[in-house]
Design a protein around this motif. Structure first.
Motif, PDB file in Angstrom:
ATOM      1  N   UNK A   3     107.760 -12.442  73.793  1.00  0.00           N
ATOM      2  CA  UNK A   3     107.246 -12.453  75.439  1.00  0.00           C
ATOM      3  C   UNK A   3     105.463 -12.714  75.542  1.00  0.00           C
ATOM      4  N   UNK A   4     105.420 -13.157  76.381  1.00  0.00           N
ATOM      5  CA  UNK A   4     103.744 -13.967  77.045  1.00  0.00           C
ATOM      6  C   UNK A   4     103.504 -12.904  76.889  1.00  0.00           C
ATOM      7  N   UNK A   5     103.636 -11.626  78.152  1.00  0.00           N
ATOM      8  CA  UNK A   5     103.101 -10.386  78.210  1.00  0.00           C
ATOM      9  C   UNK A   5     102.859  -9.309  77.217  1.00  0.00           C
ATOM     10  N   UNK A   6     104.270  -9.453  76.338  1.00  0.00           N
ATOM     11  CA  UNK A   6     103.401  -8.657  74.764  1.00  0.00           C
ATOM     12  C   UNK A   6     102.705  -9.087  74.010  1.00  0.00           C
ATOM     13  N   UNK A   7     102.916 -10.866  74.186  1.00  0.00           N
ATOM     14  CA  UNK A   7     101.071 -11.342  73.255  1.00  0.00           C
ATOM     15  C   UNK A   7      99.917 -10.800  73.954  1.00  0.00           C
ATOM     16  N   UNK A   8     100.175 -11.117  75.258  1.00  0.00           N
ATOM     17  CA  UNK A   8      98.823 -11.274  76.361  1.00  0.00           C
ATOM     18  C   UNK A   8      97.995  -9.547  76.207  1.00  0.00           C
ATOM     19  N   UNK A   9      98.885  -8.857  76.018  1.00  0.00           N
ATOM     20  CA  UNK A   9      98.508  -7.360  76.249  1.00  0.00           C
ATOM     21  C   UNK A   9      97.903  -7.222  74.576  1.00  0.00           C
ATOM     22  N   UNK A  10      98.747  -7.494  73.446  1.00  0.00           N
ATOM     23  CA  UNK A  10      98.114  -7.362  72.101  1.00  0.00           C
ATOM     24  C   UNK A  10      96.487  -7.973  72.269  1.00  0.00           C
ATOM     25  N   UNK A  11      97.232  -9.229  72.568  1.00  0.00           N
ATOM     26  CA  UNK A  11      95.751  -9.432  72.614  1.00  0.00           C
ATOM     27  C   UNK A  11      94.075  -9.223  73.671  1.00  0.00           C
ATOM     28  N   UNK A  12      94.760  -8.626  74.414  1.00  0.00           N
ATOM     29  CA  UNK A  12      93.827  -7.993  75.327  1.00  0.00           C
ATOM     30  C   UNK A  12      92.917  -6.871  74.373  1.00  0.00           C
ATOM     31  N   UNK A  13      94.205  -5.847  74.068  1.00  0.00           N
ATOM     32  CA  UNK A  13      93.475  -4.774  72.769  1.00  0.00           C
ATOM     33  C   UNK A  13      93.004  -5.068  71.653  1.00  0.00           C
ATOM     34  N   UNK A  14      93.175  -6.118  71.067  1.00  0.00           N
ATOM     35  CA  UNK A  14      92.490  -6.272  70.092  1.00  0.00           C
ATOM     36  C   UNK A  14      91.782  -6.726  70.394  1.00  0.00           C
ATOM     37  N   UNK A  15      90.652  -7.552  71.405  1.00  0.00           N
ATOM     38  CA  UNK A  15      89.576  -8.055  71.815  1.00  0.00           C
ATOM     39  C   UNK A  15      88.798  -6.224  71.914  1.00  0.00           C
ATOM     40  N   UNK A  16      89.555  -5.540  72.775  1.00  0.00           N
ATOM     41  CA  UNK A  16      88.655  -4.600  72.872  1.00  0.00           C
ATOM     42  C   UNK A  16      87.891  -4.041  71.556  1.00  0.00           C
ATOM     43  N   UNK A  17      89.383  -3.320  70.429  1.00  0.00           N
ATOM     44  CA  UNK A  17      89.158  -3.206  70.035  1.00  0.00           C
ATOM     45  C   UNK A  17      88.001  -3.857  68.573  1.00  0.00           C
ATOM     46  N   UNK A  18      87.799  -4.985  68.929  1.00  0.00           N
ATOM     47  CA  UNK A  18      87.378  -5.911  68.049  1.00  0.00           C
ATOM     48  C   UNK A  18      85.211  -5.532  68.780  1.00  0.00           C
ATOM     49  N   UNK A  19      86.166  -5.722  69.974  1.00  0.00           N
ATOM     50  CA  UNK A  19      84.037  -6.072  70.496  1.00  0.00           C
ATOM     51  C   UNK A  19      83.269  -4.054  70.455  1.00  0.00           C
ATOM     52  N   UNK A  20      84.526  -3.415  70.125  1.00  0.00           N
ATOM     53  CA  UNK A  20      83.995  -1.940  70.406  1.00  0.00           C
ATOM     54  C   UNK A  20      83.577  -1.819  68.765  1.00  0.00           C
ATOM     55  N   UNK A  21      84.444  -2.109  67.663  1.00  0.00           N
ATOM     56  CA  UNK A  21      84.285  -1.971  66.274  1.00  0.00           C
ATOM     57  C   UNK A  21      82.885  -2.580  65.909  1.00  0.00           C
ATOM     58  N   UNK A  22      82.632  -4.235  66.751  1.00  0.00           N
ATOM     59  CA  UNK A  22      81.574  -4.757  66.482  1.00  0.00           C
ATOM     60  C   UNK A  22      80.310  -3.458  67.246  1.00  0.00           C
ATOM     61  N   UNK A  23      80.088  -3.276  68.748  1.00  0.00           N
ATOM     62  CA  UNK A  23      79.668  -2.534  68.527  1.00  0.00           C
ATOM     63  C   UNK A  23      78.919  -1.064  68.137  1.00  0.00           C
ATOM     64  N   UNK A  24      79.525  -0.574  67.348  1.00  0.00           N
ATOM     65  CA  UNK A  24      79.921   0.699  66.395  1.00  0.00           C
ATOM     66  C   UNK A  24      78.853  -0.423  65.576  1.00  0.00           C
ATOM     67  N   UNK A  25      78.685  -0.874  64.870  1.00  0.00           N
ATOM     68  CA  UNK A  25      77.966  -1.734  64.080  1.00  0.00           C
ATOM     69  C   UNK A  25      76.829  -1.786  64.627  1.00  0.00           C
ATOM     70  N   UNK A  26      76.270  -2.234  65.831  1.00  0.00           N
ATOM     71  CA  UNK A  26      75.331  -2.067  66.136  1.00  0.00           C
ATOM     72  C   UNK A  26      74.845  -1.473  66.113  1.00  0.00           C
ATOM     73  N   UNK A  27      75.220  -0.303  66.933  1.00  0.00           N
ATOM     74  CA  UNK A  27      74.478   0.957  67.268  1.00  0.00           C
ATOM     75  C   UNK A  27      74.951   1.829  66.351  1.00  0.00           C
ATOM     76  N   UNK A  28      75.001   2.149  64.736  1.00  0.00           N
ATOM     77  CA  UNK A  28      74.726   2.931  63.641  1.00  0.00           C
ATOM     78  C   UNK A  28      74.364   3.760  64.029  1.00  0.00           C
ATOM     79  N   UNK A  29      74.177   5.116  63.442  1.00  0.00           N
ATOM     80  CA  UNK A  29      73.355   6.043  63.575  1.00  0.00           C
ATOM     81  C   UNK A  29      72.078   6.288  62.934  1.00  0.00           C
ATOM     82  N   UNK A  30      70.765   5.575  62.812  1.00  0.00           N
ATOM     83  CA  UNK A  30      69.916   6.039  61.594  1.00  0.00           C
ATOM     84  C   UNK A  30      69.141   7.542  61.934  1.00  0.00           C
ATOM     85  N   UNK A  31      68.662   7.817  61.060  1.00  0.00           N
ATOM     86  CA  UNK A  31      68.193   9.405  60.602  1.00  0.00           C
ATOM     87  C   UNK A  31      66.810   8.830  60.114  1.00  0.00           C
ATOM     88  N   UNK A  32      65.209   9.554  60.352  1.00  0.00           N
ATOM     89  CA  UNK A  32      64.538   9.232  59.758  1.00  0.00           C
ATOM     90  C   UNK A  32      63.995  11.078  59.917  1.00  0.00           C
TER      91      UNK A  32
END
Length: 185
Positions: A3-32
């Motif tokens: 099903x192309x719908x299933x493949x597209x939906x899974x790709x979009x969800x994985x793309x969003x998860x990937x983008x959020x994980x990269x954003x989380x890596x870039x915005x890690x908390x730092x302390x001083x």
């Protein structure tokens, strides 16, 4: 056919998860380490905690994409049997790899989010030479989660395609269901 719908939906969800994980890596908390106004003790000041939210969001989207693939393929263990062809062999192999990548990715995202949310409250008394330990997420924890999201995206979509091929090639036995009992000659 898959099903192309299933493949597209899974790709979009994985793309969003990937983008959020990269954003989380870039915005890690730092302390001083900071001294209080009376100069009695030192303590940790953390910057924004948005990385925890990004990590949890990536965790949930990644879990949703895995759930969609497993529901669409009936988790490989339910439903009609698959014909023993090359597609079934690849589907079994990719199914196992998909789950291994999923578990590692989810553990990375969850560990990063929990560690990032944990802010130490330790203080040192005035005159003490030791500084407080300001816990922070190590660099690359969310990046590892993002890498496994990417790998799982490829493997899970290939798994679904091969599973669909093997499922379509199944042809039930058309002969009689019982043992043929004829006269002996």
């Amino acid at each position: 056919m898959a099903s192309k719908i299933v493949l597209a939906l899974v790709f979009v969800f994985d793309l969003i998860a990937f983008a959020l994980a990269v954003a989380a890596e870039q915005r890690r908390s730092t302390a001083k380490i900071t001294q209080d106004a009376d100069v009695n003790y030192n303590y940790c000041i953390y910057d924004s905690d948005i990385s925890t939210g990004f990590g949890v969001g990536a965790f949930l989207f990644f879990m949703a994409s895995q759930a969609i693939i497993m529901v669409a393929s009936q988790c490989f263990c339910c439903g009609k049997p698959l014909r023993p062809v090359g597609s079934r062999t690849w589907a079994i192999l990719l199914f196992i790899i998909c789950w291994v990548f999923f578990i590692i990715g989810e553990i990375s995202l969850l560990a990063g989010s929990v560690t990032n949310a944990y802010h130490t409250k330790y203080r040192t008394i005035f005159g003490g030479n030791d500084l407080p330990s300001c816990e922070q997420v190590r660099k690359g924890v969310f990046g590892a989660g993002a890498a496994f999201i990417f790998l799982n995206c490829i493997v899970s979509e290939l798994y679904y395609v091969f599973f669909s091929k093997a499922k379509e090639s199944f042809q039930p036995y058309g002969g009689e269901a019982a043992v043929g009992m004829g006269t002996y000659r």
